[in-house]
Structure formats: C-alpha cells, structure tokens
Design an enzyme around this catalytic site. Sequence first.
Site, PDB file in Angstrom:
ATOM      1  N   GLU A   1     -25.586 -65.374  38.429  1.00 56.05           N
ATOM      2  CA  GLU A   1     -26.556 -66.398  38.034  1.00 56.05           C
ATOM      3  C   GLU A   1     -27.126 -67.196  39.210  1.00 56.05           C
ATOM      4  OE1 GLU A   1     -25.054 -68.784  34.791  1.00 56.05           O
ATOM      5  OE2 GLU A   1     -25.332 -67.134  33.384  1.00 56.05           O
TER       6      GLU A   1
ATOM      7  N   GLU B   1     -23.943 -61.213  30.479  1.00 54.66           N
ATOM      8  CA  GLU B   1     -23.306 -62.286  29.714  1.00 54.66           C
ATOM      9  C   GLU B   1     -24.117 -62.592  28.463  1.00 54.66           C
ATOM     10  OE1 GLU B   1     -22.340 -65.929  31.735  1.00 54.66           O
ATOM     11  OE2 GLU B   1     -21.623 -64.906  33.522  1.00 54.66           O
TER      12      GLU B   1
END
Length: 477
Positions: A197, A298
């Site tokens: 991320e 995710e």
Amino acid sequence: MTNGSKRTIDSILKVSGTGLIDGTGKKVILKGAGLGGHLNMENFITGFSGHEHEHRAALLSVLGPAKYKFFFDKFLEYFFTASDAKLFASLGVNCIRVPFNYRHFEDDMNPGVYKAEGFQLLDRIVDLCSQENLYVILDLHAVPGGQNQDWHSDSGTNKAQFWNFKEFQDRMVNLWVALANHYRDNPFIAGYNPLNEPADPEHTNLIKFYQRVEKAIREVDPDHVLFLDGNTYAMDFSHFPSEPFPNTVYACHDYSMMGFPVGDPYLGTGEQKTKLRRTFERKVAFMREHKLPIWNGEFGPVYASPSDDADFEHTNAQRFALLQEQLSIYRETDISWSIWLYKDIGYQGMVYVSPTSPYMQLIAPFLAKKKALNLDFWGCSDSKVRGVYEPFVQALKEMVPEHLRNRKYPNVWTFERQVERQVRECLLSEYMGWEMAELFRGKTEEELDALAASFKLENCVMREELNSILQDDARCR
C-alpha cells in the site's frame, strides 16, 4: 493439492498472459489469506494502540530485556505453527501472504547489517507452508519512514517520509536484494511484494522505486514473480508506465465500506452489486488494458460481535453475503486473491483468539476503553466520542480556508480524517499504549507463556462460516 501429499511444488511460478502457470504449464490461481499481526503487528489485530514499535518499546520498559524477548519469541512461535499451515491446506486455499516489518532485518542505528533472526523467522514460515504445498508471497509491509500515512507502516507519524529520503529507499532496495538472493531457488515462494500500500504524494517516486527494485531483484533472481501494489493504498495505477514490467503481477486492494461499521449495510441490491463491480473495475483498469494478471492482495469485511452489536448475527450475514458477491466477481476472470485476515482478536480473522483466553481476559478492559475512545480506525465507530471531537474539528476547519481543506494527501481523506489520524491514532494512542503495557508488569515467564499461547490455533475460535465460504471458492480453481 491434498493435505496428505507433501512437497509436490517443484517449479517456480511465472506469468503467462493474464495468469500464472507452474513449470508444467498448468494454470495456477492463488487463493489465500494475509498473515497480518505476526511479523508486522497491527493495533486492531492484537489489541495494542498506535504503532508496533511504540508497543514493543512500552512492553520493553515494563518487562525488561529478558522477559520482553521471552514473550515475543513465544508470541511469534505460537502465532503460526504447523497446525495453522494444516488448516490452510484442509480448506483448499493455496497461498499465504506474509507481511513483515523491516525492523526484523535491520536496526535504524545499524542499517545494512542484516540480522540472521529475520531470515530465520521467514524461513520457518516458508518451511511450514512447504510441508503443506502452500505458496508464500513475501510482503514488505513496513519500511523506514513509512511508505504510507497509516499505522500499518509503523512510522509513528501520519507522514510517509520514505519518499523524502533516498537513504531509506536505498536500504529497502538492498534488503530486497538480500531476500531475493536468499529465496531465489525456492519454488514455494510465489513471488515478492516489494511494498504494501504505497502512498506517494508525487506518484513519480513510487515508479522510480519500482524501477530500481525490479532491476536489483532481477540481477540476483530473474525468475520469481513480482507483485506490485498500485499507489494510494493499492488503488491507483493512473501514473504507471504504459510498458509493464515482465513477469509481474499488478496488485490492487478491494475493501468495500459496506463491510465496515461506518458503511451502509449490504442488502444485495442491484445498485450495490453494480457499485462493487464498478469500483473493482476502476482499480484494475490498468491490468485489463494491458492484459496482465490481477492479484487482489487485500479485501474482506469486519465482523460484528455480541459485545458491540445486539443484532450481530444479522449484521454478519450481510457481510458474508458481501464477501460472496466479491468472490463471484473475482471468479469471472480467474483473479488471484488474498483475504485480510487469517488470525486476530475478533475483527476479521478466519480464526480468532478466544475471549476466555488469558490474553483476552487480561486486556479486555483496555480493549473496551480503546474502542470507546475510537483509537483504531479499523472496524470502530466514533459514536461515544463524537461529541468531544465535533466542535474541536469544526473550530479547526474554520481556521483553514475551505479550498485548502482537502489539499493534504491522500486527497481521498477528509479534513476530519486527517485530524483523527493525527490526534486519536497517533498522539492519544501513544499515551494509551503505555497504559496497556502496565497490564504486563510483574508477569512471570509462566504467565507470559500462557498469554502468548492464547494465539495458538488450538486455543483459538474458528470463524466457521467465513472458512466455509473460502473453502467453497477454493474448490472453483
């Protein structure tokens, strides 16, 4: 794959068109979960507040070096064992994403000098997974300075300083060279996820880092697949070069707010299904355009519990339905995925620590206070403290010209989100972390062992409906 057959993976995966294949040319769709909270600890996963390095420092000050090491050694041992790997295999999922913190490999005061125990910790997980024919994706989840503005990059601030210091970036390129050299011939490694991320305000720094780390890894390991997250929390590929890297899978994260307490409930309407699909397709437009493999690294709802939702069973039924709809979207084009999360204290895990365990009994009052103060962003509501913060935040907003209130990156965060991130999740959480640490004061090694053993699979609770959903989808490979 079956649980009875051992070590049948004997070739390194590679990209072929829009998918992955093994050495025989057989198509492989990766389906699994993230081992969050283990080699990269997170507040909502194991119960502390704030950031991992602050939590560790607070416990060190209370326990002293010997007991501190004893507790965390046991915690890391019990959190993932052969029993956990066997459970994965029994469900038919075939891949574990292993997030790790750079601090397991080097110290900030001794950069570039690698600690053997970091490799030993990863080796142990890889070996346990290999015994069950499970692939492993290595995920660098926390880097010096933080690659994003959130708690899970373990920076201690709400700024992503990784992008401002070449020294930080150099260190992580070198760490990946060491890791790639270590695992270059291991067929159970599905690939390397160089940065979780990332959130680069300029967008260009991330691209330069990917170009550097890809070249450096390929020099020592030309074979393993790279899994590259998009910018702004794995959701934005708009600035990525038009020429993709070879043997690379591009990764998005696909959380839906309908799976969180602050979002609208999922009712399965046509409008909601369309929104789910539209949002996902926006995130993977780059991959679709270039006919590349997609990995959803995710996703997953947060589940309600009897302690915070009187109608928790109904709430969770909605969230399971949401999950099933997402999985149906991914199945249409054979998208690989890794659900978040495998094990925790009750928010998202496929298994979770029993409420009657020594660990949960010890921290239960702290967890109640932390939840009431809304110190964790993940899965919480500010309903009990809204009256405190609303006038404060409104006063701050009036001090800032309206056209500047959403200038601070990430621009998708509101002014209110920026304030709560800094005040609640950084400052107040650090104070509360010291309060939690006091719960461990005076504990014997026997007591610390029992606390750590609360995370052993044999002492945890299965989230049966979630596991059943994942098992059913795994059969569709």
